[in-house]
Design a protein around this motif. Structure first.
Motif, PDB file in Angstrom:
ATOM      1  N   HIS A 123       0.824  -1.210   0.000  1.00 24.81           N
ATOM      2  CA  HIS A 123       0.000   0.000   0.000  1.00 24.81           C
ATOM      3  C   HIS A 123       0.859   1.262   0.000  1.00 24.81           C
ATOM      4  CE1 HIS A 123      -3.413  -2.624   0.673  1.00 24.81           C
ATOM      5  NE2 HIS A 123      -2.798  -3.128   1.739  1.00 24.81           N
ATOM      6  N   MET A 124       1.995   1.173  -0.694  1.00 26.87           N
ATOM      7  CA  MET A 124       2.858   2.332  -0.884  1.00 26.87           C
ATOM      8  C   MET A 124       3.134   2.490  -2.376  1.00 26.87           C
ATOM      9  SD  MET A 124       5.607   2.444   2.258  1.00 26.87           S
ATOM     10  CE  MET A 124       5.822   0.695   2.549  1.00 26.87           C
ATOM     11  N   LEU A 125       3.766   3.604  -2.720  1.00 27.52           N
ATOM     12  CA  LEU A 125       4.118   3.854  -4.107  1.00 27.52           C
ATOM     13  C   LEU A 125       5.367   3.049  -4.453  1.00 27.52           C
ATOM     14  CD1 LEU A 125       3.587   5.529  -6.691  1.00 27.52           C
ATOM     15  CD2 LEU A 125       5.174   7.217  -5.778  1.00 27.52           C
ATOM     16  N   ALA A 126       5.258   2.168  -5.439  1.00 23.50           N
ATOM     17  CA  ALA A 126       6.387   1.333  -5.848  1.00 23.50           C
ATOM     18  C   ALA A 126       7.061   1.937  -7.071  1.00 23.50           C
ATOM     19  CB  ALA A 126       5.913  -0.080  -6.154  1.00 23.50           C
ATOM     20  N   LEU A 127       8.382   1.932  -7.065  1.00 24.94           N
ATOM     21  CA  LEU A 127       9.190   2.463  -8.163  1.00 24.94           C
ATOM     22  C   LEU A 127      10.150   1.375  -8.627  1.00 24.94           C
ATOM     23  CD1 LEU A 127      10.306   5.764  -6.360  1.00 24.94           C
ATOM     24  CD2 LEU A 127       8.260   5.475  -7.748  1.00 24.94           C
ATOM     25  N   VAL A 128      10.176   1.110  -9.916  1.00 24.16           N
ATOM     26  CA  VAL A 128      11.119   0.134 -10.463  1.00 24.16           C
ATOM     27  C   VAL A 128      11.799   0.777 -11.657  1.00 24.16           C
ATOM     28  CG1 VAL A 128      11.443  -2.169 -11.414  1.00 24.16           C
ATOM     29  CG2 VAL A 128       9.634  -1.772  -9.724  1.00 24.16           C
ATOM     30  N   SER A 129      13.111   0.931 -11.584  1.00 27.04           N
ATOM     31  CA  SER A 129      13.847   1.557 -12.683  1.00 27.04           C
ATOM     32  C   SER A 129      14.329   0.497 -13.662  1.00 27.04           C
ATOM     33  CB  SER A 129      15.033   2.357 -12.147  1.00 27.04           C
ATOM     34  OG  SER A 129      15.974   1.516 -11.508  1.00 27.04           O
ATOM     35  N   ALA A 130      14.262   0.846 -14.939  1.00 27.00           N
ATOM     36  CA  ALA A 130      14.764  -0.045 -15.986  1.00 27.00           C
ATOM     37  C   ALA A 130      16.288  -0.062 -15.934  1.00 27.00           C
ATOM     38  CB  ALA A 130      14.282   0.430 -17.353  1.00 27.00           C
ATOM     39  N   PRO A 131      16.907  -1.080 -16.515  1.00 30.80           N
ATOM     40  CA  PRO A 131      18.378  -1.132 -16.531  1.00 30.80           C
ATOM     41  C   PRO A 131      18.981   0.151 -17.066  1.00 30.80           C
ATOM     42  CG  PRO A 131      17.489  -3.212 -17.262  1.00 30.80           C
ATOM     43  CD  PRO A 131      16.312  -2.280 -17.128  1.00 30.80           C
ATOM     44  N   GLN A 132      20.044   0.610 -16.424  1.00 30.70           N
ATOM     45  CA  GLN A 132      20.693   1.834 -16.840  1.00 30.70           C
ATOM     46  C   GLN A 132      21.378   1.652 -18.186  1.00 30.70           C
ATOM     47  OE1 GLN A 132      23.113   2.377 -13.225  1.00 30.70           O
ATOM     48  NE2 GLN A 132      21.878   4.195 -12.828  1.00 30.70           N
ATOM     49  N   LEU A 133      21.588   2.771 -18.873  1.00 28.75           N
ATOM     50  CA  LEU A 133      22.150   2.712 -20.215  1.00 28.75           C
ATOM     51  C   LEU A 133      23.492   2.007 -20.258  1.00 28.75           C
ATOM     52  CD1 LEU A 133      21.299   6.222 -21.667  1.00 28.75           C
ATOM     53  CD2 LEU A 133      20.285   4.031 -22.244  1.00 28.75           C
ATOM     54  N   GLN A 134      24.309   2.216 -19.237  1.00 33.68           N
ATOM     55  CA  GLN A 134      25.638   1.612 -19.290  1.00 33.68           C
ATOM     56  C   GLN A 134      25.600   0.097 -19.158  1.00 33.68           C
ATOM     57  OE1 GLN A 134      24.602   3.877 -17.058  1.00 33.68           O
ATOM     58  NE2 GLN A 134      25.497   3.555 -15.039  1.00 33.68           N
ATOM     59  N   THR A 135      24.421  -0.474 -18.818  1.00 32.58           N
ATOM     60  CA  THR A 135      24.313  -1.929 -18.730  1.00 32.58           C
ATOM     61  C   THR A 135      23.554  -2.501 -19.925  1.00 32.58           C
ATOM     62  OG1 THR A 135      22.195  -1.960 -17.536  1.00 32.58           O
ATOM     63  CG2 THR A 135      24.203  -1.723 -16.230  1.00 32.58           C
ATOM     64  N   THR A 136      23.079  -1.625 -20.818  1.00 30.15           N
ATOM     65  CA  THR A 136      22.226  -2.055 -21.926  1.00 30.15           C
ATOM     66  C   THR A 136      23.026  -2.066 -23.225  1.00 30.15           C
ATOM     67  OG1 THR A 136      20.357  -1.029 -20.810  1.00 30.15           O
ATOM     68  CG2 THR A 136      20.050  -1.631 -23.108  1.00 30.15           C
ATOM     69  N   MET A 137      22.921  -3.153 -23.946  1.00 27.70           N
ATOM     70  CA  MET A 137      23.698  -3.306 -25.175  1.00 27.70           C
ATOM     71  C   MET A 137      22.806  -3.473 -26.394  1.00 27.70           C
ATOM     72  SD  MET A 137      26.699  -5.843 -23.753  1.00 27.70           S
ATOM     73  CE  MET A 137      25.566  -6.903 -22.882  1.00 27.70           C
ATOM     74  N   VAL A 138      23.386  -3.205 -27.541  1.00 29.47           N
ATOM     75  CA  VAL A 138      22.694  -3.436 -28.805  1.00 29.47           C
ATOM     76  C   VAL A 138      22.686  -4.936 -29.074  1.00 29.47           C
ATOM     77  CG1 VAL A 138      22.689  -3.009 -31.291  1.00 29.47           C
ATOM     78  CG2 VAL A 138      23.435  -1.201 -29.705  1.00 29.47           C
ATOM     79  N   ARG A 139      21.509  -5.480 -29.288  1.00 27.81           N
ATOM     80  CA  ARG A 139      21.410  -6.904 -29.617  1.00 27.81           C
ATOM     81  C   ARG A 139      21.308  -7.112 -31.132  1.00 27.81           C
ATOM     82  NH1 ARG A 139      17.161 -10.321 -26.414  1.00 27.81           N
ATOM     83  NH2 ARG A 139      18.941 -10.518 -25.008  1.00 27.81           N
ATOM     84  N   LEU A 304      22.444  -8.888 -11.901  1.00 28.34           N
ATOM     85  CA  LEU A 304      23.267 -10.088 -11.935  1.00 28.34           C
ATOM     86  C   LEU A 304      24.218 -10.083 -10.738  1.00 28.34           C
ATOM     87  CD1 LEU A 304      24.141  -9.882 -15.728  1.00 28.34           C
ATOM     88  CD2 LEU A 304      22.115 -10.872 -14.662  1.00 28.34           C
ATOM     89  N   THR A 305      24.958 -11.125 -10.557  1.00 27.15           N
ATOM     90  CA  THR A 305      25.892 -11.211  -9.434  1.00 27.15           C
ATOM     91  C   THR A 305      26.896 -10.062  -9.501  1.00 27.15           C
ATOM     92  OG1 THR A 305      25.699 -13.622  -9.437  1.00 27.15           O
ATOM     93  CG2 THR A 305      27.585 -12.668  -8.274  1.00 27.15           C
ATOM     94  N   ASN A 306      26.891  -9.228  -8.456  1.00 31.15           N
ATOM     95  CA  ASN A 306      27.798  -8.076  -8.366  1.00 31.15           C
ATOM     96  C   ASN A 306      27.667  -7.111  -9.535  1.00 31.15           C
ATOM     97  OD1 ASN A 306      28.927  -8.895  -5.913  1.00 31.15           O
ATOM     98  ND2 ASN A 306      30.335 -10.270  -6.969  1.00 31.15           N
ATOM     99  N   ARG A 307      26.501  -7.092 -10.176  1.00 35.21           N
ATOM    100  CA  ARG A 307      26.270  -6.156 -11.281  1.00 35.21           C
ATOM    101  C   ARG A 307      24.828  -5.687 -11.221  1.00 35.21           C
ATOM    102  NH1 ARG A 307      26.215  -7.707 -17.681  1.00 35.21           N
ATOM    103  NH2 ARG A 307      25.566  -5.684 -18.480  1.00 35.21           N
ATOM    104  N   ALA A 308      24.619  -4.518 -10.657  1.00 40.85           N
ATOM    105  CA  ALA A 308      23.265  -3.984 -10.545  1.00 40.85           C
ATOM    106  C   ALA A 308      22.778  -3.481 -11.892  1.00 40.85           C
ATOM    107  CB  ALA A 308      23.237  -2.844  -9.531  1.00 40.85           C
ATOM    108  N   LEU A 309      21.519  -3.773 -12.207  1.00 39.64           N
ATOM    109  CA  LEU A 309      20.917  -3.305 -13.450  1.00 39.64           C
ATOM    110  C   LEU A 309      19.910  -2.186 -13.204  1.00 39.64           C
ATOM    111  CD1 LEU A 309      20.299  -6.719 -15.256  1.00 39.64           C
ATOM    112  CD2 LEU A 309      22.221  -5.144 -15.527  1.00 39.64           C
ATOM    113  N   GLY A 310      19.261  -2.207 -12.052  1.00 46.13           N
ATOM    114  CA  GLY A 310      18.262  -1.202 -11.727  1.00 46.13           C
ATOM    115  C   GLY A 310      17.865  -1.351 -10.275  1.00 46.13           C
ATOM    116  N   SER A 311      16.865  -0.586  -9.858  1.00 46.20           N
ATOM    117  CA  SER A 311      16.432  -0.615  -8.465  1.00 46.20           C
ATOM    118  C   SER A 311      14.943  -0.864  -8.338  1.00 46.20           C
ATOM    119  CB  SER A 311      16.759   0.712  -7.777  1.00 46.20           C
ATOM    120  OG  SER A 311      18.122   0.805  -7.468  1.00 46.20           O
ATOM    121  N   VAL A 312      14.577  -1.496  -7.231  1.00 38.94           N
ATOM    122  CA  VAL A 312      13.188  -1.664  -6.811  1.00 38.94           C
ATOM    123  C   VAL A 312      13.036  -0.822  -5.552  1.00 38.94           C
ATOM    124  CG1 VAL A 312      11.461  -3.281  -5.952  1.00 38.94           C
ATOM    125  CG2 VAL A 312      13.058  -3.990  -7.744  1.00 38.94           C
ATOM    126  N   GLY A 313      12.046   0.063  -5.517  1.00 34.99           N
ATOM    127  CA  GLY A 313      11.909   0.944  -4.362  1.00 34.99           C
ATOM    128  C   GLY A 313      10.481   1.122  -3.905  1.00 34.99           C
TER     129      GLY A 313
END
Length: 347
Positions: A123-139, A304-313
């Motif tokens: 019952h609170m405001l949830a925030l989830v950030s998408a992976p940051q640009l420096q972790t995102t690659m061209v597929r 991933l292990t020792n590699r943050a992609l985003g946050s859940v808040g």
């Protein structure tokens, strides 16, 4: 330097402070010494408790309304309470009711689902950030000739993000040039991180012919589009936020909802706090934004292990249930991490 109000606190003072914080979070009513003794069954007298509470107030950890003999926590008390909850390393992550197994590799849907489930559970405001640009690659890059003068360029990222742009040309486009661009871009860009100089150099390669460079220059904006699409913040609970808010939360949430219109500010807050190794709490003045001075933010990184992609808040009033919030974001981040492992396994 301002003295640390927690320095030299006795075990009893810490215990009493925790009880005041927890009781005030639960009831919203100032907590008095007699109430503490009767409710907690303490083996010390009300006068002893009263003296200890007075000491805690002198340290700036408690205050009291003029119309009441009871005490209420200060921002520093909430921060100490949250830190002590976080320091319980033996605390295992509770199972969280978040099932992402049916979403396959659709990370957008996973982030949205996480925010919605987390908000409903707390019952609170949830925030989830998408992976940051420096972790995102061209597929993958696709270049398709729709008609003699129109080309569609598509960029797919490692997180499943997609950007598409139609580009019109004054003269007919050579089909061989479109085919070459597709092969060249996939060969040079696949696996590169977005926003890096390597991407720019590939698009501006001096060894290419003038016609090839002009063609790539016309397609280049699609890479800006995909970078903008990766800067996403998923919100859960905004629809019901005001309806279910306590009276003392309404002003806070009104200010927060205005801030949500400038999501970049919240993305910055989440991004600064990312730590792949621990859950974190920011209370009141620690949130460098005028609309958040009466708020608290509890978060955990996913990835991933020792590699943050985003946050859940979780964002809520300073008087929030920190124990529940910490356990919830830990559980949600753990489930989301399991999901993204499959998305990134080929990267």
């Amino acid at each position: 330097m301002t003295p640390d109000p927690t320095h030299g606190l006795t075990a009893r003072q810490r215990d009493l402070l925790a009880r005041v914080v927890e009781e005030y979070i639960a009831t919203g009513q100032p907590v008095g010494s007699r109430y503490l003794v009767e409710r907690a069954g303490l083996s010390i007298s009300s006068s002893t408790v009263r003296n200890e509470l007075a000491e805690l107030e002198a340290r700036g950890l408690l205050t009291h309304p003029h119309t009441s003999a009871g005490r209420v926590p200060t921002e520093q008390a909430y921060r100490l309470h949250a830190e002590e909850l976080l320091s319980r390393k033996e605390q295992s992550t509770d199972a969280f009711p978040l099932d992402l197994s049916e979403l396959r590799r659709e990370i957008d849907s996973a982030l949205e689902t996480t925010s919605e489930v987390l908000s409903r559970a707390t019952h609170m405001l949830a925030l989830v950030s998408a992976p940051q640009l420096q972790t995102t690659m061209v597929r993958h890059v696709e270049v398709v000739l729709l008609n003699p003068r129109t080309v569609t360029a598509v960029v797919i990222t490692s997180t499943g993000g997609v950007a598409k742009r139609n580009v019109s040309f004054a003269e007919p486009v050579d089909a061989g040039l479109a085919k070459w661009a597709r092969e060249y871009l996939n060969e040079r860009l696949a696996g590169l991180r977005l926003g890096t100089s390597a991407v720019r150099r590939a698009l501006e390669e001096p060894g290419l012919s003038a016609a090839e460079r002009r063609f790539l220059s016309a397609l280049a904006p699609v890479f800006t589009d995909v970078m903008q699409s990766e800067q996403r913040l998923y919100l859960g609970g905004t629809a019901d936020l005001l309806e279910g808010a306590r009276e003392d939360q309404l002003d806070l949430y009104r200010h927060v909802l205005v801030t949500l219109e400038r999501r970049a500010a919240l993305l910055e807050v989440l991004g600064k706090a990312i730590d792949p190794l621990r859950t974190w709490v920011r209370v009141g003045g620690e949130l460098d934004h005028p609309a958040l001075q009466e708020a608290a933010l509890v978060g955990a990184a996913y990835g991933l292990t020792n590699r943050a992609l985003g946050s859940v808040g979780l964002l809520g009033p300073v008087r929030m249930d920190y124990d529940k919030a910490i356990r919830s974001v830990r559980g949600a981040a753990q489930e989301l991490s399991r999901f993204v492992e499959d998305v990134y396994e080929d990267n």
